[in-house]
Scaffold this motif. Structure first.
Motif, PDB file in Angstrom:
ATOM      1  N   GLU A   1       0.454 -24.521  52.982  1.00 15.25           N
ATOM      2  CA  GLU A   1      -0.929 -23.914  52.159  1.00 15.25           C
ATOM      3  C   GLU A   1      -0.600 -22.387  51.788  1.00 15.25           C
ATOM      4  O   GLU A   1       0.124 -21.513  52.424  1.00 15.25           O
ATOM      5  CB  GLU A   1      -1.986 -23.972  53.290  1.00 15.25           C
ATOM      6  N   TYR A   2      -1.225 -22.191  50.455  1.00 18.49           N
ATOM      7  CA  TYR A   2      -1.325 -20.799  50.074  1.00 18.49           C
ATOM      8  C   TYR A   2      -2.773 -20.621  49.737  1.00 18.49           C
ATOM      9  O   TYR A   2      -3.349 -21.184  48.893  1.00 18.49           O
ATOM     10  CB  TYR A   2      -0.495 -20.703  48.843  1.00 18.49           C
ATOM     11  N   SER A   3      -3.241 -19.803  50.535  1.00 24.99           N
ATOM     12  CA  SER A   3      -4.912 -19.556  50.208  1.00 24.99           C
ATOM     13  C   SER A   3      -5.037 -18.078  50.741  1.00 24.99           C
ATOM     14  O   SER A   3      -4.343 -17.426  51.185  1.00 24.99           O
ATOM     15  CB  SER A   3      -5.487 -20.393  50.927  1.00 24.99           C
ATOM     16  N   GLN A   4      -6.242 -17.552  50.548  1.00 27.41           N
ATOM     17  CA  GLN A   4      -6.857 -16.474  50.806  1.00 27.41           C
ATOM     18  C   GLN A   4      -5.766 -15.202  50.193  1.00 27.41           C
ATOM     19  O   GLN A   4      -5.398 -15.158  49.171  1.00 27.41           O
ATOM     20  CB  GLN A   4      -7.069 -16.256  52.204  1.00 27.41           C
ATOM     21  N   THR A   5      -4.984 -14.467  51.056  1.00 29.60           N
ATOM     22  CA  THR A   5      -4.337 -13.537  50.448  1.00 29.60           C
ATOM     23  C   THR A   5      -2.941 -14.056  49.906  1.00 29.60           C
ATOM     24  O   THR A   5      -2.031 -13.343  49.137  1.00 29.60           O
ATOM     25  CB  THR A   5      -3.975 -12.284  51.319  1.00 29.60           C
ATOM     26  N   THR A   6      -2.675 -15.263  50.304  1.00 29.27           N
ATOM     27  CA  THR A   6      -1.325 -15.844  49.773  1.00 29.27           C
ATOM     28  C   THR A   6      -1.503 -16.785  48.628  1.00 29.27           C
ATOM     29  O   THR A   6      -0.224 -17.049  48.172  1.00 29.27           O
ATOM     30  CB  THR A   6      -0.681 -16.654  50.903  1.00 29.27           C
ATOM     31  N   GLY A   7      -2.575 -17.075  48.175  1.00 31.50           N
ATOM     32  CA  GLY A   7      -2.609 -17.905  47.016  1.00 31.50           C
ATOM     33  C   GLY A   7      -2.520 -17.181  45.820  1.00 31.50           C
ATOM     34  O   GLY A   7      -3.602 -17.385  45.113  1.00 31.50           O
ATOM     35  N   THR A   8      -1.473 -16.441  45.669  1.00 37.39           N
ATOM     36  CA  THR A   8      -1.374 -15.607  44.523  1.00 37.39           C
ATOM     37  C   THR A   8      -0.397 -16.075  43.529  1.00 37.39           C
ATOM     38  O   THR A   8       0.170 -17.181  43.674  1.00 37.39           O
ATOM     39  CB  THR A   8      -0.807 -14.118  44.795  1.00 37.39           C
ATOM     40  N   ARG A   9      -0.547 -15.564  42.216  1.00 38.52           N
ATOM     41  CA  ARG A   9       0.605 -16.083  41.012  1.00 38.52           C
ATOM     42  C   ARG A   9       1.954 -15.876  41.580  1.00 38.52           C
ATOM     43  O   ARG A   9       2.628 -16.775  41.381  1.00 38.52           O
ATOM     44  CB  ARG A   9       0.317 -15.202  39.902  1.00 38.52           C
TER      45      ARG A   9
END
Length: 266
Positions: free
Chosen positions: A212-220
């Motif tokens: 999962e990539y969300s919050q602060t890790t869900g970046t381009r």
């Protein structure tokens, strides 16, 4: 395998297409010619060809629906719901209405033509009176699983067992901070937080392992580094569509400082 599929020239017969279908699948092929749209419906044991008249007004409804879908909805425009339901219902009645008695609850394999390649059939709906919320609309996707294929020649063999899924890579950017961040251009679009994105990923986790990539890790930047060893890439996020310059279309991520980060198709 890709080269063989890309350059395949053989034309499948009706019998061959039907042999590749499961009992719960239906192919819906659209073809436009002059002022007519030809709908070809193929199921395991039957088929039908349904011609319907198609004019400039019908085409304009497709254009209007695509415009509604590509314009960010902030929840403040009182006329947006009415506009959407009007054009969605028209497109549903013209494109799906003629085949409703024939498709039951089948898994639909849509083979589009011309501008229908841009149209997500999932959002078509036979909008009834009294509906006042987007979440209450009886979208086509709530009645039928939907897949797409560019040609009936390329329809896969539905009788084959699906490959086992090793895992899912899921992105759900946090738009809340970016929405409230000051912007250099006040006219630039701002994007609502997607509360359903978190629920989608939680549901997926019930079935498969998820990276999962969300919050602060869900970046381009995170997305650009993903090698996607998992078989499924799940993107629960906003996007912008540019119908004039399709390569300018973009996914809407955020960056490490909470600003929007757009990833163009090129």
């Amino acid at each position: 395998a890709f080269e063989q599929t890309k350059h395949i020239s053989a034309i499948k017969s009706l019998k061959q297409i039907q042999q590749n279908l499961n009992n719960n699948q239906a192919v819906v092929d659209y073809f436009f010619h002059d002022d007519e749209c030809m709908i070809t419906l193929i199921r395991k044991d039957t088929f039908a060809i349904i011609p319907i008249e198609w004019d400039g007004f019908d085409q304009q409804q497709i254009t209007d629906l695509l415009a509604e879908l590509s314009t960010p909805f902030m929840g403040l425009e009182s006329n947006r719901f009415g506009n959407f339901t009007r054009v969605s219902a028209h497109c549903y009645n013209r494109l799906i209405g003629p085949i409703v008695p024939l498709i039951g609850h089948q898994h639909l394999i849509i083979v589009p033509h011309r501008t229908l390649f841009h149209l997500p059939f999932e959002v078509l709906a036979d909008c009834r009176q009294g509906i006042t919320s987007f979440k209450d609309i009886d979208y086509l996707i709530r009645r039928h699983p939907i897949s797409y294929c560019t040609s009936m020649t390329l329809i896969p063999d539905g009788r084959m067992e699906p490959a086992m899924v090793r895992g899912v890579t899921a992105f759900a950017p946090d738009y809340l901070k970016a929405f409230h961040a000051p912007m250099d251009d006040p006219a630039s679009p701002q994007f609502d937080q997607l509360p359903g994105a978190r629920k989608e990923i939680d549901r997926i986790k019930q079935h498969w392992p998820v990276k999962e990539y969300s919050q602060t890790t869900g970046t381009r930047a995170s997305f650009m580094q993903v090698n996607n060893q998992e078989q499924i890439l799940h993107l629960a996020m906003h996007a912008q569509t540019n119908f004039e310059e399709s390569m300018q279309s973009s996914l809407v991520f955020t960056d490490s400082i909470g600003q929007y980060a757009f990833l163009q198709a090129f």
